[in-house]
Design an enzyme around this catalytic site. Structure first.
Site, short mmCIF file in Angstrom:
data_model
loop_
_atom_site.label_atom_id
_atom_site.label_comp_id
_atom_site.label_asym_id
_atom_site.label_seq_id
_atom_site.Cartn_x
_atom_site.Cartn_y
_atom_site.Cartn_z
CB CYS A 123 -1.07 0.06 1.19
SG CYS A 123 -1.84 1.50 1.49
CD GLU A 183 -2.29 -2.21 -3.63
OE1 GLU A 183 -1.12 -2.39 -4.12
OE2 GLU A 183 -2.37 -2.11 -2.53
#
Length: 226
Positions: free
Chosen positions: A2, A106
């Site tokens: 992340c 992402e």
DNA sequence: CCAGACGTTGTT
DNA sequence: GTCTGG
DNA sequence: CCAGACGTTGTT
DNA sequence: GTCTGG
């Protein structure tokens, strides 16, 4: 993993949801759609007075560092072995925190063209909490790291890692400074259920960390190359 | 013992 | 400060 | 995470 | 290729 996320829910609503006091200045926190490592973001932690929300720099700088530099990639920490790492051993015992977000990004590499960003969020579009660790450098700079774990099936289509999302029922235990044995909170560090999440391909506008605003989460149609 | 690192991910 | 490598 | 830079000296 | 900045 992340490395970019959003927090556009109002600070008042976040304070309410997390049952925490906003630190001075946090009430004016502006909606963010592209929070990147090395920049400040709101973090929930336990203080003597209870839960507080403070601004901390994303990218944990250990208190023993000579320089407050980003020499190493500490914006994520592997939950599987964080308790044994020199940089995270202390934080895992004494300085756990929650990172409020309402979505995270992402990127997926494509055969051609720039990487395709995806926005991951809750199916009900509510804010949620990432598991974090924090530290203080020279009594002046607070910073944090986001724990990662194995990807759930939704995220596995893009990566084999994902941030740890803490179930609301586990918030109190994760934040409890009285629990100083990492084993006492190890069960919190598991992949979040895919069925409660959604993924949407979004514009590459978000790929540049200097870009901000609602345009970052603008959906795009998946292409043949996605 | 001391010296030196201290981190993650994806890609090759 | 604390861990790993030599 | 991605984007963008990536260097040194002396002189102003 | 690898580091820094956001």
């Amino acid at each position: 993993m992340c490395g970019r996320y959003t927090l556009h829910t109002s600070p008042q609503r976040i304070a309410e949801l997390f049952d925490a006091q906003l630190a001075v200045g946090l009430a004016d926190f502006v909606p963010r759609y592209n929070i990147a490592p090395t920049t400040p973001a709101p973090v929930v932690r336990m203080a003597d007075v209870g839960r507080v929300i403070e601004l901390m720099r994303w990218g944990l700088i250990p208190h023993w560092s000579r320089e407050p530099s980003t020499k190493f990639a500490t914006f994520n920490a592997r939950s599987e072995d964080a308790a044994e790492k020199a940089s995270y051993r202390g934080p895992m015992r004494y300085r756990r925190c929650l990172v409020p977000v309402d979505g995270f990004y992402e990127w997926r590499k494509r055969d051609r063209g720039p990487k395709q960003p995806y926005l991951f969020r809750m199916a009900d579009d509510q804010p949620f909490a990432l598991a974090g660790l924090w530290d203080v450098w020279q009594d002046e700079l607070q910073s944090f790291s986001v724990l990662t774990t194995k990807a759930n099936t939704l995220m596995a289509t893009i990566h084999d890692r994902m941030p740890v999302i803490v179930d609301p029922a586990d918030h109190a235990r994760w934040l409890d400074p009285g629990l100083q044995d990492p084993d006492a909170v190890a069960d919190v560090l598991k992949p979040f259920p895919s069925e409660l999440m959604l993924a949407t391909p979004v514009t590459t506008y978000v790929s540049n960390a200097r870009n901000e605003g609602p345009r970052c989460i603008e959906p795009v149609e998946p292409t043949i190359f996605d």
